[in-house]
Design a protein around this motif. Structure first.
Motif, PDB file in Angstrom:
ATOM      1  N   HIS A   9     -28.461  23.874 -33.811  1.00 13.97           N
ATOM      2  CA  HIS A   9     -27.138  23.464 -33.347  1.00 13.97           C
ATOM      3  C   HIS A   9     -27.024  23.365 -31.835  1.00 13.97           C
ATOM      4  O   HIS A   9     -26.048  22.826 -31.336  1.00 13.97           O
ATOM      5  N   PRO A 149     -23.408  27.364 -34.327  1.00 11.60           N
ATOM      6  CA  PRO A 149     -22.483  26.236 -34.141  1.00 11.60           C
ATOM      7  C   PRO A 149     -21.155  26.622 -33.521  1.00 11.60           C
ATOM      8  O   PRO A 149     -20.517  25.804 -32.856  1.00 11.60           O
ATOM      9  N   SER A 150     -20.714  27.888 -33.713  1.00 13.26           N
ATOM     10  CA  SER A 150     -19.431  28.305 -33.152  1.00 13.26           C
ATOM     11  C   SER A 150     -19.552  28.868 -31.744  1.00 13.26           C
ATOM     12  O   SER A 150     -18.535  29.165 -31.099  1.00 13.26           O
ATOM     13  N   THR A 171     -17.758  23.836 -28.342  1.00  9.38           N
ATOM     14  CA  THR A 171     -18.831  24.517 -29.049  1.00  9.38           C
ATOM     15  C   THR A 171     -20.091  23.661 -29.185  1.00  9.38           C
ATOM     16  O   THR A 171     -20.053  22.434 -29.063  1.00  9.38           O
ATOM     17  N   HIS A 172     -21.184  24.349 -29.508  1.00  7.89           N
ATOM     18  CA  HIS A 172     -22.431  23.643 -29.823  1.00  7.89           C
ATOM     19  C   HIS A 172     -22.263  22.797 -31.074  1.00  7.89           C
ATOM     20  O   HIS A 172     -22.777  21.670 -31.152  1.00  7.89           O
ATOM     21  N   GLY A 173     -21.532  23.319 -32.071  1.00  4.95           N
ATOM     22  CA  GLY A 173     -21.342  22.564 -33.298  1.00  4.95           C
ATOM     23  C   GLY A 173     -20.553  21.288 -33.087  1.00  4.95           C
ATOM     24  O   GLY A 173     -20.876  20.241 -33.653  1.00  4.95           O
ATOM     25  N   ARG A 176     -22.830  18.883 -31.439  1.00  6.34           N
ATOM     26  CA  ARG A 176     -23.825  18.392 -32.391  1.00  6.34           C
ATOM     27  C   ARG A 176     -23.249  17.226 -33.191  1.00  6.34           C
ATOM     28  O   ARG A 176     -23.895  16.186 -33.352  1.00  6.34           O
ATOM     29  N   HIS A 177     -22.018  17.389 -33.692  1.00  5.48           N
ATOM     30  CA  HIS A 177     -21.388  16.302 -34.444  1.00  5.48           C
ATOM     31  C   HIS A 177     -21.245  15.066 -33.572  1.00  5.48           C
ATOM     32  O   HIS A 177     -21.538  13.941 -34.006  1.00  5.48           O
ATOM     33  N   PRO A 356     -14.277  18.351 -36.451  1.00  2.00           N
ATOM     34  CA  PRO A 356     -15.290  19.223 -35.853  1.00  2.00           C
ATOM     35  C   PRO A 356     -15.400  19.153 -34.340  1.00  2.00           C
ATOM     36  O   PRO A 356     -15.952  20.072 -33.725  1.00  2.00           O
TER      37      PRO A 356
END
Length: 506
Positions: A9, A149-150, A171-173, A176-177, A356
């Motif tokens: 992530h 991810p959080s 966030t990383h998540g 990523r999305h 997200p």
């Protein structure tokens, strides 16, 4: 199309993917200095080791307080490698503003160049600083730290109506999305050369850096002088991907830099941060005939951009409202509502988004008030932008619903300018409005009551609180503000007056 993202992530994994694809190729170039992917990776691991030694109990927020040089780019990647939240800051902002941002973000360590060190000293905060040279006392990390991810990838600051900047954790998540979506949409590859045009404290810098690094491409930082000879700079560097705020088009055109066919190497051109005008795009397209052009839209709270529209001369113009290019549909994986008053509309209203890419909220909880909406059992971010939705989901930008405006790509709340001006000696009250300038951009005009103060004095006092991009262009003294039928200050009248009133002497 580019390959799918590597497992995991972390935002830094995009760089690792670029490292695997282009180890010996240029990752970042600033003037005559450059680093390959391998060199940048090794420097970031070393610096990450130093950051980890500074915070042995676990990741903390790391500020990167530096001009756009190698120190800044190594610092951003190193903080991510260390598992810390990156806080990119402009070292030329007023000291009080920088102090507030460092404190709000809970920064534990600062990566700084000489300009940043001087800026930090002015804040009078006692924080450990890592400079340009590596420390021999800390071992380099063997590999980047794992993140979830959080976990927070970076924290950016936007203008705040309370007179303080609002911290937005992303966030990383969410990233990523976002970048997975961009990978599917664009065909970036190792042969591309990206501009790095915006400030590192501006969210669009993440687009420039991590789109490029995820593809194994080069990032080329534009020096200020290059803007006056942009076509020559782009040709010399064989630049293929451009990113800027729309008002940049007007500036380049004004100095004769948009002659037809002068930027033939560009494959992609992206504009975000302000309303993009169809006439401006047409001029850019003529200068960059091989480039596909996209209008991107999104507040910081929704991770860089949340919609995108690809320019088509006929289709885009036919859908434009007031000559503004459509902003496109909301990204896949997200839902949106249009709020008109207290109800929902299927056609037109304030754009509210959930999904997200949305931040969980501001660093200071009270800043969340009025910016988020609870409806249908979900939380939505209120953009404050009024849009029109077409049958195919395309969104047309109609303007700001509230007093937030875009000035040179930076979001500004007029209440913050009002607050700053009211702190000036002799000023009783202040109302800030905007007026259009050539090319479709906006500038700030302040009306104030109290003593008549020379504009040069007001600018000098405000420079201690406001960045240059938020500085009003004109000051108008009035004995009292005009009121509307509801006995409120008639901002619309002031705005009309500002639009027709020439700038007075400084």
């Amino acid at each position: 199309m580019t390959e799918t993202s590597a497992p995991g992530h972390g935002l830094h994994e995009r760089f690792l993917r670029g490292l695997a694809r282009s180890p010996g190729q240029t990752a970042i170039r600033v003037g005559s200095e450059s680093l390959t992917y391998e060199e940048l990776h090794e420097r970031a691991l070393q610096r990450a080791g130093e950051l980890t030694a500074q915070a042995p109990r676990g990741p903390h927020a790391v500020a990167v307080l530096a001009d756009k040089g190698l120190t800044a780019y190594v610092g951003i990647l190193a903080a991510l490698y260390a598992g810390a939240a990156v806080v990119p800051l402009n070292p030329r902002f007023p000291a009080e503003r920088t102090r507030r941002m460092l404190t709000t973000a809970g920064v534990g360590t600062v990566v700084a160049d000489p300009v940043g060190r001087a800026a930090l000293a002015e804040t009078e905060l006692d924080l450990p600083v890592l400079g340009e040279s590596a420390s021999a006392s800390a071992a380099a990390l063997d590999a980047p730290a794992a993140v979830g991810p959080s976990d927070i990838a970076y924290i950016l600051f936007t203008s705040g109506s309370t007179g303080r900047p609002k911290g937005v954790p992303l966030t990383h998540g969410g990233n990523r999305h976002y970048f997975d979506l961009l990978d599917r949409r664009y065909d970036f590859g190792p042969g591309d050369v990206f501009s790095q045009n915006v400030g590192i404290n501006f969210d669009c810098a993440m687009f420039e850096l991590f789109c490029a690094w995820g593809a194994g491409a080069a990032v080329d930082v534009l020096p200020a002088a290059a803007h006056r000879e942009l076509a020559a700079f782009i040709a010399e560097r064989r630049m293929t991907v451009w990113f800027s705020v729309p008002s940049h088009i007007s500036f380049i055109r004004g100095i004769g830099g948009l002659r037809p066919g002068t930027m033939p190497t560009l494959r992609w051109s992206f504009f975000a941060g302000e309303a993009l005008l169809c006439d401006d795009v047409a001029d850019w397209q003529a200068a960059a005939p091989k480039s596909r052009i996209e209008n991107l839209y999104g507040p910081t709270e929704l991770t860089v951009t949340i919609t995108g529209h690809r320019w088509s001369p006929e289709a885009s113009r036919s859908r434009a409202v007031n000559g503004v290019v459509p902003i496109g549909p909301v990204h896949p994986g997200h839902d949106h509502l249009l709020i008109d008053g207290e109800g929902e509309s299927a056609v037109e209203g304030e754009l509210c988004v959930t999904g997200p890419q949305m931040t969980a909220g501001y660093l200071v909880p009270e800043d969340n008030e009025g910016r988020f909406l609870e409806r249908h059992g979900r939380r939505w971010y209120r953009t404050g932008d009024r849009v029109r939705r077409l049958d195919d989901g395309e969104l047309l930008y109609l303007g700001r619903l509230d007093a937030q405006v875009q000035i040179q790509g930076h979001r500004v709340e007029l209440a913050e300018i009002d607050h700053a001006v009211r702190q000036c000696a002799g000023v009783h009250n202040a109302v800030t409005v905007t007026r259009q300038v050539a090319g479709g951009g906006l500038e700030l005009v302040v009306y104030y009551t109290g003593d008549r103060v020379p504009p040069v004095t007001l600018r000098r006092e405000l420079s201690a609180h406001l960045p240059e991009g938020m500085m009003p262009k004109a000051f108008r003294h009035v004995t009292e503000f005009p009121l509307n039928a509801n006995r409120k200050v008639d901002r619309q009248r002031l705005a009309r007056e500002a639009a027709g009133t020439p700038e007075g002497p400084p």
